[in-house]
Design an enzyme around this catalytic site. Structure first.
Site, PDB file in Angstrom:
ATOM      1  N   LYS A 109      25.143  36.775  46.527  1.00  0.00           N
ATOM      2  CA  LYS A 109      26.101  37.880  46.522  1.00  0.00           C
ATOM      3  C   LYS A 109      25.443  39.260  46.533  1.00  0.00           C
ATOM      4  CE  LYS A 109      30.287  36.137  44.459  1.00  0.00           C
ATOM      5  NZ  LYS A 109      31.185  36.266  43.298  1.00  0.00           N
ATOM      6  N   ASP A 158      36.337  40.240  44.379  1.00  0.00           N
ATOM      7  CA  ASP A 158      36.442  39.580  43.066  1.00  0.00           C
ATOM      8  C   ASP A 158      37.324  40.378  42.101  1.00  0.00           C
ATOM      9  OD1 ASP A 158      34.945  37.305  43.582  1.00  0.00           O
ATOM     10  OD2 ASP A 158      33.050  38.279  43.064  1.00  0.00           O
TER      11      ASP A 158
END
Ligand code: ATR
Length: 275
Positions: free
Chosen positions: A68, A105
């Site tokens: 990520k 997210d």
């Protein structure tokens, strides 16, 4: 002949990821021709894979651990929220080979809370966060953006919580892990972002009897769905929201960008992913 659009999730390990189930379900539900698969990629092959995927008909990808953060260096455009969080989980591959990176997210976290606790008001009081890893970063950015007046963080490794305070500033305070229950006195939003309580991980041991009854409590752990943390909060009379919805909602913006349809997160979606 036009190629069937492809998308997938890049990570390592990747076999446990629920994203292929989620996106395949949506593709099927909306009758969209497309595919979504799990792609196992080691760190040394990350750049090569990112350059190669568009040539194979990929229009985008989700990114999970451990890529990520490292994926950001290969992106040509990065959204403000991904920059702030310092990580990306959603990529769009442009026709000319450029890579656009976003982080959904925090969006997924907020959408899940708003769906699971419609009466929740982020401005009603402080938020208390257990943990200071990557998920906590995304959640802090989202909470601050939603107008939470104060964010209290407690993490086993205090230095990581202090680093978040240094990055995100004035609204954040840090409490020692051994005194973590003190965060609960004022907190109206309480979040576990640690892996404690997950199947196979250690127990969550911080006492929750100081929780206010009007606090909304959520966990990012979704296996089990009802973690001991959520169960304890429920017993205190709090509204609880499980962590599965965060995973489902974080997939929405990517699916919409890739396949042109904003997908629904509802009971049928949950059932499909859990089946
Ligand atoms: P992610 O990026 O997915 O959030 P992570 O960075 O590994 O994952 O963070 C996991 C979180 O769970 C951290 O806050 C971690 O605390 P440390 O920073 O002290 O490692 C927390 N965590 C994991 N195991 C723990 C344990 N046994 N006790 C307390 N906290 C724990």
């Amino acid at each position: 002949m036009t190629q069937i659009p492809r998308a997938g999730v890049i990570g390592n390990p990747i076999s446990h990821s629920l994203s292929p189930k989620l996106h395949s379900y949506w593709l099927n539900r909306y009758g969209i021709e497309g595919t979504y698969t799990a792609i196992k990629v080691t760190e040394d092959k990350l750049e090569e894979t990112l350059r190669d995927l568009p040539k194979q008909g990929f229009i985008g990808a989700n990114v999970t651990l451990p890529h990520k953060t490292s994926v950001m260096q290969f992106a040509d455009n990065i959204t403000d929220r991904a920059t702030l969080i310092g990580a990306a989980n959603t990529l769009i591959f442009k026709n000319d080979g450029r890579i656009f990176a976003d982080n959904t997210d925090g969006y997924g976290f907020m959408a899940n809370l708003r769906q699971g606790a419609p009466e929740w008001d982020p401005k009603s009081g402080p938020a208390a966060i257990f943990g200071a890893g990557g998920a906590a970063r995304a959640i802090i950015v989202a909470l601050a953006d939603a107008g939470v007046p104060e964010i209290i963080i407690s993490n086993r490794t205090r230095a990581k919580a202090e680093a978040l305070r240094a990055d995100f500033g004035a609204r954040i305070s840090v409490i020692d892990w051994v005194q973590a229950d003190q965060m609960l006195e004022e907190a109206r939003t309480v979040i576990n972002t640690t892996s404690l309580g997950m199947v196979g991980a250690q127990e969550f041991k911080v006492p929750l009897n100081g929780l206010r009854k009007d606090a909304v409590v959520t966990d990012i752990v979704y296996n089990p769905l009802k973690t001991p943390f959520l169960l304890a909060a429920e017993q205190q009379g709090c509204r609880t929201v499980d962590g599965l919805g965060m995973l489902l909602h974080q997939g929405v913006p990517g699916f919409e960008r890739w396949f042109g349809q904003r997908p629904e997160v509802d009971e049928a979606t949950r059932k499909a992913v859990l089946s």
